[in-house]
Design a protein around this motif. Structure first.
Motif, PDB file in Angstrom:
ATOM      1  N   GLU A 137     -11.153   5.072  -9.295  1.00  0.00           N
ATOM      2  CA  GLU A 137      -9.848   4.710  -9.856  1.00  0.00           C
ATOM      3  C   GLU A 137      -9.252   5.841 -10.704  1.00  0.00           C
ATOM      4  N   MET A 138     -10.097   6.656 -11.303  1.00  0.00           N
ATOM      5  CA  MET A 138      -9.597   7.788 -12.095  1.00  0.00           C
ATOM      6  C   MET A 138      -9.048   8.902 -11.191  1.00  0.00           C
ATOM      7  N   GLN A 139      -9.503   8.940  -9.954  1.00  0.00           N
ATOM      8  CA  GLN A 139      -9.151  10.033  -9.038  1.00  0.00           C
ATOM      9  C   GLN A 139      -8.123   9.649  -7.969  1.00  0.00           C
ATOM     10  N   ALA A 140      -8.071   8.358  -7.636  1.00  0.00           N
ATOM     11  CA  ALA A 140      -7.249   7.912  -6.500  1.00  0.00           C
ATOM     12  C   ALA A 140      -6.909   6.433  -6.687  1.00  0.00           C
ATOM     13  N   SER A 141      -6.053   5.929  -5.826  1.00  0.00           N
ATOM     14  CA  SER A 141      -5.776   4.492  -5.811  1.00  0.00           C
ATOM     15  C   SER A 141      -6.980   3.788  -5.198  1.00  0.00           C
ATOM     16  N   ILE A 142      -7.349   2.615  -5.734  1.00  0.00           N
ATOM     17  CA  ILE A 142      -8.476   1.891  -5.146  1.00  0.00           C
ATOM     18  C   ILE A 142      -8.027   0.759  -4.232  1.00  0.00           C
ATOM     19  N   ILE A 143      -6.720   0.598  -4.036  1.00  0.00           N
ATOM     20  CA  ILE A 143      -6.263  -0.446  -3.115  1.00  0.00           C
ATOM     21  C   ILE A 143      -6.943  -0.201  -1.763  1.00  0.00           C
ATOM     22  N   THR A 144      -7.418  -1.275  -1.146  1.00  0.00           N
ATOM     23  CA  THR A 144      -8.264  -1.158   0.036  1.00  0.00           C
ATOM     24  C   THR A 144      -7.656  -1.888   1.231  1.00  0.00           C
ATOM     25  N   PRO A 145      -7.016  -1.165   2.147  1.00  0.00           N
ATOM     26  CA  PRO A 145      -6.499  -1.794   3.361  1.00  0.00           C
ATOM     27  C   PRO A 145      -7.634  -2.230   4.292  1.00  0.00           C
ATOM     28  N   VAL A 156       0.859  -1.189   0.000  1.00  0.00           N
ATOM     29  CA  VAL A 156       0.000   0.000   0.000  1.00  0.00           C
ATOM     30  C   VAL A 156       0.891   1.234   0.000  1.00  0.00           C
ATOM     31  N   ASN A 157       0.655   2.137  -0.944  1.00  0.00           N
ATOM     32  CA  ASN A 157       1.483   3.337  -1.070  1.00  0.00           C
ATOM     33  C   ASN A 157       0.989   4.430  -0.111  1.00  0.00           C
ATOM     34  N   ASP A 158       1.044   4.107   1.179  1.00  0.00           N
ATOM     35  CA  ASP A 158       0.637   5.051   2.210  1.00  0.00           C
ATOM     36  C   ASP A 158       1.353   4.663   3.494  1.00  0.00           C
ATOM     37  N   TYR A 159       2.103   5.603   4.051  1.00  0.00           N
ATOM     38  CA  TYR A 159       2.942   5.356   5.214  1.00  0.00           C
ATOM     39  C   TYR A 159       2.158   4.781   6.393  1.00  0.00           C
ATOM     40  N   LEU A 160       0.974   5.334   6.669  1.00  0.00           N
ATOM     41  CA  LEU A 160       0.202   4.888   7.836  1.00  0.00           C
ATOM     42  C   LEU A 160      -0.223   3.430   7.720  1.00  0.00           C
ATOM     43  N   PHE A 161      -0.432   2.970   6.496  1.00  0.00           N
ATOM     44  CA  PHE A 161      -0.820   1.571   6.308  1.00  0.00           C
ATOM     45  C   PHE A 161       0.382   0.658   6.124  1.00  0.00           C
ATOM     46  N   ASN A 162       1.341   1.030   5.248  1.00  0.00           N
ATOM     47  CA  ASN A 162       2.421   0.090   4.951  1.00  0.00           C
ATOM     48  C   ASN A 162       3.412  -0.084   6.103  1.00  0.00           C
ATOM     49  N   ILE A 210      -6.766   4.905  -1.467  1.00  0.00           N
ATOM     50  CA  ILE A 210      -5.793   5.805  -0.848  1.00  0.00           C
ATOM     51  C   ILE A 210      -6.022   7.172  -1.492  1.00  0.00           C
ATOM     52  N   ASP A 211      -6.134   8.196  -0.689  1.00  0.00           N
ATOM     53  CA  ASP A 211      -6.467   9.562  -1.134  1.00  0.00           C
ATOM     54  C   ASP A 211      -7.914   9.673  -1.614  1.00  0.00           C
ATOM     55  N   SER A 212      -8.728   8.666  -1.321  1.00  0.00           N
ATOM     56  CA  SER A 212     -10.132   8.692  -1.743  1.00  0.00           C
ATOM     57  C   SER A 212     -10.965   9.659  -0.909  1.00  0.00           C
ATOM     58  N   VAL A 213     -10.454  10.081   0.250  1.00  0.00           N
ATOM     59  CA  VAL A 213     -11.173  11.050   1.092  1.00  0.00           C
ATOM     60  C   VAL A 213     -11.382  12.360   0.337  1.00  0.00           C
ATOM     61  N   LYS A 214     -10.463  12.684  -0.583  1.00  0.00           N
ATOM     62  CA  LYS A 214     -10.563  13.946  -1.337  1.00  0.00           C
ATOM     63  C   LYS A 214     -11.799  13.981  -2.253  1.00  0.00           C
ATOM     64  N   LEU A 215     -12.412  12.819  -2.499  1.00  0.00           N
ATOM     65  CA  LEU A 215     -13.612  12.776  -3.336  1.00  0.00           C
ATOM     66  C   LEU A 215     -14.856  13.244  -2.573  1.00  0.00           C
ATOM     67  N   ASP A 238      -2.574  -3.893  12.019  1.00  0.00           N
ATOM     68  CA  ASP A 238      -2.120  -5.019  11.203  1.00  0.00           C
ATOM     69  C   ASP A 238      -3.271  -5.522  10.335  1.00  0.00           C
ATOM     70  N   GLY A 239      -2.929  -6.144   9.228  1.00  0.00           N
ATOM     71  CA  GLY A 239      -3.946  -6.681   8.339  1.00  0.00           C
ATOM     72  C   GLY A 239      -3.392  -6.940   6.958  1.00  0.00           C
ATOM     73  N   ALA A 240      -4.207  -6.657   5.955  1.00  0.00           N
ATOM     74  CA  ALA A 240      -3.813  -6.867   4.563  1.00  0.00           C
ATOM     75  C   ALA A 240      -4.573  -5.851   3.720  1.00  0.00           C
ATOM     76  N   ALA A 241      -4.353  -5.896   2.425  1.00  0.00           N
ATOM     77  CA  ALA A 241      -5.069  -4.992   1.526  1.00  0.00           C
ATOM     78  C   ALA A 241      -5.633  -5.797   0.367  1.00  0.00           C
ATOM     79  N   ILE A 242      -6.587  -5.196  -0.312  1.00  0.00           N
ATOM     80  CA  ILE A 242      -7.229  -5.841  -1.444  1.00  0.00           C
ATOM     81  C   ILE A 242      -7.151  -4.913  -2.649  1.00  0.00           C
ATOM     82  N   LYS A 243      -6.827  -5.495  -3.791  1.00  0.00           N
ATOM     83  CA  LYS A 243      -6.923  -4.776  -5.061  1.00  0.00           C
ATOM     84  C   LYS A 243      -8.285  -5.162  -5.631  1.00  0.00           C
ATOM     85  N   PRO A 244      -9.297  -4.298  -5.460  1.00  0.00           N
ATOM     86  CA  PRO A 244     -10.669  -4.671  -5.803  1.00  0.00           C
ATOM     87  C   PRO A 244     -10.901  -4.937  -7.284  1.00  0.00           C
ATOM     88  N   LYS A 245     -11.776  -5.934  -7.526  1.00  0.00           N
ATOM     89  CA  LYS A 245     -12.246  -6.226  -8.880  1.00  0.00           C
ATOM     90  C   LYS A 245     -13.749  -5.984  -8.957  1.00  0.00           C
TER      91      LYS A 245
END
Length: 152
Positions: free
Chosen positions: A113-121, A21-27, A78-83, A33-40
């Motif tokens: 996905e056009m506005q932010a990363s959709i990877i989901t911690p 995950v390209n985010d310091y607080l998560f990676n 990640i950065d989806s709060v800006k939406l 602790d946990g994992a992340a999902i690349k949603p489909k």
């Protein structure tokens, strides 16, 4: 040996390590602790039975507390709060009781996905309760067994 809590995959997608995950607080596991999902898919389901303890105004993140006290954060993107909630719809409110597999959130995957990363911690925010965590990186369909957590 403590009680075991099973978590089910909340979104159809690929399970990856938090380090991806390209985010310091998560990676760095600062959030937990946990994992992340690349949603489909665009639907998010509750991974556990519990109570909704948090629904961010921007609807990108939901907190759930199990009866054992385990607190989970599902953070779509990640950065989806800006939406500011655009592209998101919550099916739950704080205080609602949910069962594993209940639909709790929708997000417009293409729009987000056009506005932010959709990877989901998916993180356990009170990691001090955890003795051991096993992540099933082969899980790929919503509601598959995704994580087993042994409590202290």
């Amino acid at each position: 040996m403590g009680k075991k809590v099973d978590l089910f995959l909340p979104i159809t997608g690929d399970v990856v390590a938090l380090t991806e995950v390209n985010d310091y607080l998560f990676n760095k596991k600062i959030m937990g602790d946990g994992a992340a999902i690349k949603p489909k898919d665009s639907f998010v389901y509750s991974p556990v039975d519990g109570e909704i303890i948090l629904v961010y105004d921007a609807k990108h993140a939901i907190g759930i507390k199990t009866e054992d006290g385990l607190q989970l954060l599902i953070h779509v993107g990640i950065d989806s709060v800006k939406l500011q909630g655009k592209g998101f719809a919550a099916y739950v409110n704080v205080g609602d009781k949910v069962k594993a597999g209940d639909k709790i959130l929708f997000f417009d995957k293409e729009f987000v996905e056009m506005q932010a990363s959709i990877i989901t911690p998916i993180v356990i925010t009170n990691s001090e309760l955890i003795e051991k965590i096993d992540i099933n990186y082969k899980a790929s369909k919503a509601k598959d067994l995704f994580m087993s957590v042994e409590l202290k």
